[in-house]
Design an enzyme around this catalytic site. Structure first.
Site, PDB file in Angstrom:
ATOM      1  CG  HIS A  50      -5.632  12.662  -7.822  1.00  0.00           C
ATOM      2  ND1 HIS A  50      -5.278  11.435  -8.324  1.00  0.00           N
ATOM      3  CD2 HIS A  50      -6.958  12.572  -7.539  1.00  0.00           C
ATOM      4  CE1 HIS A  50      -6.344  10.645  -8.366  1.00  0.00           C
ATOM      5  NE2 HIS A  50      -7.379  11.309  -7.881  1.00  0.00           N
ATOM      6  N   GLY A  58     -12.411   4.920  -1.942  1.00  0.00           N
ATOM      7  CA  GLY A  58     -11.553   6.067  -1.643  1.00  0.00           C
ATOM      8  C   GLY A  58     -11.190   6.208  -0.184  1.00  0.00           C
ATOM      9  CB  SER A  74      -7.032   4.212   2.170  1.00  0.00           C
ATOM     10  OG  SER A  74      -5.724   3.956   1.885  1.00  0.00           O
ATOM     11  CB  SER A  75     -10.309  -0.955   1.580  1.00  0.00           C
ATOM     12  OG  SER A  75     -10.395  -1.071   0.178  1.00  0.00           O
ATOM     13  CG  ASP A  89      -3.860   5.919   0.333  1.00  0.00           C
ATOM     14  OD1 ASP A  89      -4.070   7.122   0.553  1.00  0.00           O
ATOM     15  OD2 ASP A  89      -4.229   5.331  -0.690  1.00  0.00           O
ATOM     16  CG  ASN A 100     -10.757  -2.793  -8.261  1.00  0.00           C
ATOM     17  OD1 ASN A 100      -9.575  -2.439  -8.319  1.00  0.00           O
ATOM     18  ND2 ASN A 100     -11.126  -3.963  -7.794  1.00  0.00           N
ATOM     19  CE  LYS A 101      -5.447   3.489  -6.158  1.00  0.00           C
ATOM     20  NZ  LYS A 101      -5.816   2.716  -5.061  1.00  0.00           N
TER      21      LYS A 101
HETATM   22  P1  ADP Z   1      -9.734   1.773  -1.995  1.00  0.00           P
HETATM   23  O1  ADP Z   1     -10.022   3.191  -2.275  1.00  0.00           O
HETATM   24  O2  ADP Z   1     -10.751   1.141  -1.120  1.00  0.00           O
HETATM   25  O3  ADP Z   1      -8.329   1.531  -1.547  1.00  0.00           O
HETATM   26  P2  ADP Z   1      -8.918   0.270  -4.324  1.00  0.00           P
HETATM   27  O4  ADP Z   1      -9.619   0.037  -5.627  1.00  0.00           O
HETATM   28  O5  ADP Z   1      -7.575   0.871  -4.358  1.00  0.00           O
HETATM   29  O6  ADP Z   1      -9.928   1.086  -3.411  1.00  0.00           O
HETATM   30  O7  ADP Z   1      -8.785  -1.142  -3.557  1.00  0.00           O
HETATM   31  C1  ADP Z   1      -9.877  -1.933  -3.211  1.00  0.00           C
HETATM   32  C2  ADP Z   1      -9.484  -3.390  -3.270  1.00  0.00           C
HETATM   33  O8  ADP Z   1      -8.804  -3.782  -2.049  1.00  0.00           O
HETATM   34  C3  ADP Z   1     -10.688  -4.330  -3.330  1.00  0.00           C
HETATM   35  O9  ADP Z   1     -11.184  -4.486  -4.645  1.00  0.00           O
HETATM   36  C4  ADP Z   1     -10.063  -5.624  -2.806  1.00  0.00           C
HETATM   37  O10 ADP Z   1      -9.315  -6.273  -3.803  1.00  0.00           O
HETATM   38  C5  ADP Z   1      -9.111  -5.117  -1.729  1.00  0.00           C
HETATM   39  N1  ADP Z   1      -9.789  -5.156  -0.398  1.00  0.00           N
HETATM   40  C6  ADP Z   1     -10.381  -4.147   0.251  1.00  0.00           C
HETATM   41  N2  ADP Z   1     -10.930  -4.559   1.425  1.00  0.00           N
HETATM   42  C7  ADP Z   1     -10.663  -5.886   1.526  1.00  0.00           C
HETATM   43  C8  ADP Z   1     -10.960  -6.895   2.474  1.00  0.00           C
HETATM   44  N3  ADP Z   1     -11.644  -6.651   3.581  1.00  0.00           N
HETATM   45  N4  ADP Z   1     -10.518  -8.139   2.223  1.00  0.00           N
HETATM   46  C9  ADP Z   1      -9.835  -8.407   1.089  1.00  0.00           C
HETATM   47  N5  ADP Z   1      -9.515  -7.506   0.153  1.00  0.00           N
HETATM   48  C10 ADP Z   1      -9.928  -6.253   0.354  1.00  0.00           C
HETATM   49  P1  NG1 Z   2      -7.254   5.660  -2.875  1.00  0.00           P
HETATM   50  O1  NG1 Z   2      -8.348   6.575  -2.630  1.00  0.00           O
HETATM   51  O2  NG1 Z   2      -6.947   4.785  -1.703  1.00  0.00           O
HETATM   52  O3  NG1 Z   2      -7.414   4.893  -4.142  1.00  0.00           O
HETATM   53  C1  NG1 Z   2      -5.219   6.911  -4.215  1.00  0.00           C
HETATM   54  C2  NG1 Z   2      -3.716   6.750  -3.979  1.00  0.00           C
HETATM   55  C3  NG1 Z   2      -3.157   7.872  -3.102  1.00  0.00           C
HETATM   56  C4  NG1 Z   2      -3.556   9.233  -3.631  1.00  0.00           C
HETATM   57  C5  NG1 Z   2      -5.082   9.279  -3.843  1.00  0.00           C
HETATM   58  C6  NG1 Z   2      -5.546  10.567  -4.478  1.00  0.00           C
HETATM   59  C7  NG1 Z   2      -2.816   4.470  -3.870  1.00  0.00           C
HETATM   60  C8  NG1 Z   2      -2.537   3.302  -3.015  1.00  0.00           C
HETATM   61  N1  NG1 Z   2      -3.445   5.499  -3.305  1.00  0.00           N
HETATM   62  O4  NG1 Z   2      -5.920   6.616  -3.028  1.00  0.00           O
HETATM   63  O5  NG1 Z   2      -1.736   7.759  -3.032  1.00  0.00           O
HETATM   64  O6  NG1 Z   2      -2.857   9.559  -4.802  1.00  0.00           O
HETATM   65  O7  NG1 Z   2      -5.522   8.210  -4.680  1.00  0.00           O
HETATM   66  O8  NG1 Z   2      -5.230  11.646  -3.675  1.00  0.00           O
HETATM   67  O9  NG1 Z   2      -2.490   4.451  -5.042  1.00  0.00           O
END
Ligand code: ADP
Ligand code: NG1
Length: 455
Positions: A37, A130, A132-133, A177, A220-221
């Protein structure tokens, strides 16, 4: 690349679209070793790419359509024309992330016509954890769009484009990310600096293993306001600090802007937080009076669509975390410089970076309040099982921990955490291999040409 996986994706693609893919785009997830963060506050971070990735099989179409399918049935099919890409920020649809990457590159290229694409997405990064999918999907879509249009954009530019365009989903992330997904080098963690964007290899000494363990709590962010509330608190803290220090506060956006204007160390900034901010939460009224803003101006200048309901803001705690964490990133990097092979000793290195990771977790838990009970339990079990450092990684409120484990302790560590955390709750034993694994720094995003499979 795993040929079995490619063959499976190719078959699925043929069944779905009736043709073979022309190429594949791939973008990895990441684990952040330290610097949580702080990217959206302007500070450097220290992640490494992981092996798990998003892979998209692509063939262009001449119907100006984006047709998306996913190998995971949890994610439904989606179609849209290449014109007028609208991203619905009110619902966290998976394909929004694809559209972000597509739209970002489309806008950057400014082509009169963007080519249509049939795409099959295959992901191996645990989602909402977390790692970064979401950004891997945005980056992969951006890269696929560039390649389908036979254009070239540098990896650095792609990282910047995708950082901006992922914000179309409504979360206001900082760029860590997307930068690591494009700029990672196999075998190295990377120090990522912003403005200007720069990625520098940081080698880890042999004998230390990073292990990722999921708390099995998904976050789910895009579906919650937690993340954007923290971004807003940091922005407000930056303005209040700048005004209190008689700086040109209207121009200050990030906490790092305050430090840059003062030309002092992050440690000095910590002292200034004590002087100029108070630990009690700030009300909207107090912020508006301090910054001479109306409530409406506060909403439009410093808050976002999903944070206008927030009534109180913890500025002191958030700013303390950010300056402390920025300092820990520098310390971690310095410790790596003195690591074995570059003059240091193994045990001293492990102890110092382990302590920094532990301090980072405490700060995330107590000051930034982005941990949760399951993450705290997991961190404790990891430390009891032999890790020298353990912390939540990524946004938090669920998701994964990363632990630093001396290689000789790895088998006992894996057994200890398996028994102490996963076996303690049978629901956590599901997909254990995907949720609990040792990792090594992997390569960044790339395009793979299609090689037809034998049959
Ligand atoms: P993360 O920390 O994994 O980035 P986020 O909440 O920011 O968590 O994003 C996750 C979202 O990304 C999932 O709810 C989905 O909408 C999308 N996502 C992740 N992996 C896939 C995948 N394999 N296919 C389609 N969407 C995906
Ligand atoms: P993840 O863990 O992928 O939700 C998020 C932010 C980063 C960073 C971290 C905390 C996005 C796409 N990613 O990552 O930029 O702030 O939290 O360090 O918003």
């Amino acid at each position: 690349m795993d040929t079995e996986r490619l063959a499976r994706i190719e078959d699925h693609f043929k069944t779905k679209f009736g043709s073979t893919p022309q190429f594949y785009a791939r973008a990895p997830g990441r684990v952040n070793l330290i610097g949580e963060h702080v990217d959206y506050c302007g500070y450097s971070v220290l992640p490494m790419a992981i092996q798990q990735d998003i892979l998209i099989a692509v063939a262009s179409n001449n119907m100006s359509e984006i047709n998306l399918s996913n190998t995971n049935p949890r994610y439904c099919d989606f179609s849209n024309t290449v014109h007028d890409i609208a991203i619905d920020t009110t619902r966290p649809f998976w394909y929004n992330y694809f559209l972000c990457g597509f739209k970002g590159v489309q806008e950057h290229l400014g082509l009169s016509e963007t080519v249509g694409m049939n795409c099959l997405v295959d992901g191996t990064i645990p989602a909402n954890s977390g790692l970064s999918s979401s950004s891997a999907l945005v980056c992969c879509a951006g890269l696929a769009t560039m390649a389908a249009n036979q254009q070239t954009i540098s990896m650095k530019e792609l990282a910047e484009i995708c950082t901006r365009s992922e914000r179309y989903v409504g979360t206001q992330g900082g760029g860590m990310d997307q930068s690591i997904s494009f700029l990672a080098r196999k075998g190295s963690a990377m120090l990522i600096d912003f403005e200007p964007l720069r990625a520098t290899e940081v080698s880890m000494p042999p004998g230390a293993v990073f292990v990722i363990a999921s708390s099995c709590v998904e976050m789910n962010k895009a579906a919650t306001a937690h993340f954007n509330v923290r971004v807003a608190e940091c922005r407000i803290a930056a303005k209040i600090l700048a005004k209190a220090m008689s700086l040109r506060w209207q121009e200050v956006v990030k906490l790092k802007d305050v430090q840059d204007a003062q030309q002092v160390s992050t440690m000095d900034m910590l002292a200034m937080v004590e002087t100029y901010l108070h630990p009690e939460p700030y009300s909207r009224h107090e912020i508006c009076s301090a910054l001479e803003l109306s409530n409406t101006q506060l909403d439009s200048m410093l808050l976002s669509q999903n944070t206008t309901h927030v009534q109180s803001f913890k500025l002191y705690q958030r700013a303390k975390h950010v300056f402390g964490e920025a300092d820990r990133v520098s310390e971690f990097r310095l410790a790596c410089h003195g690591a074995p092979g570059q003059g240091g000793t193994d045990a001293a290195f492990l102890r110092s970076v382990g302590e920094l990771m532990n301090a980072s977790h405490s700060s995330c838990r107590d000051l930034y309040e982005c941990s949760c009970d399951e993450l705290d339990d997991l961190v404790n079990i990891c430390l009891k099982s032999g890790a020298v450092g353990s912390r939540l990684t990524g946004a938090g409120w669920g998701g994964c921990t990363v632990s630093l484990v001396p290689a000789e302790r790895l088998p006992a560590f894996m057994d200890g955490v398996r028994g102490g955390f996963y076996e303690a709750d049978p629901r956590r034993m599901h997909q254990l291999a995907e949720n609990f694994f040792a990792t090594e720094p992997a390569a960044g995003a790339s395009i793979l040409k299609h090689q037809p499979t034998a049959n």
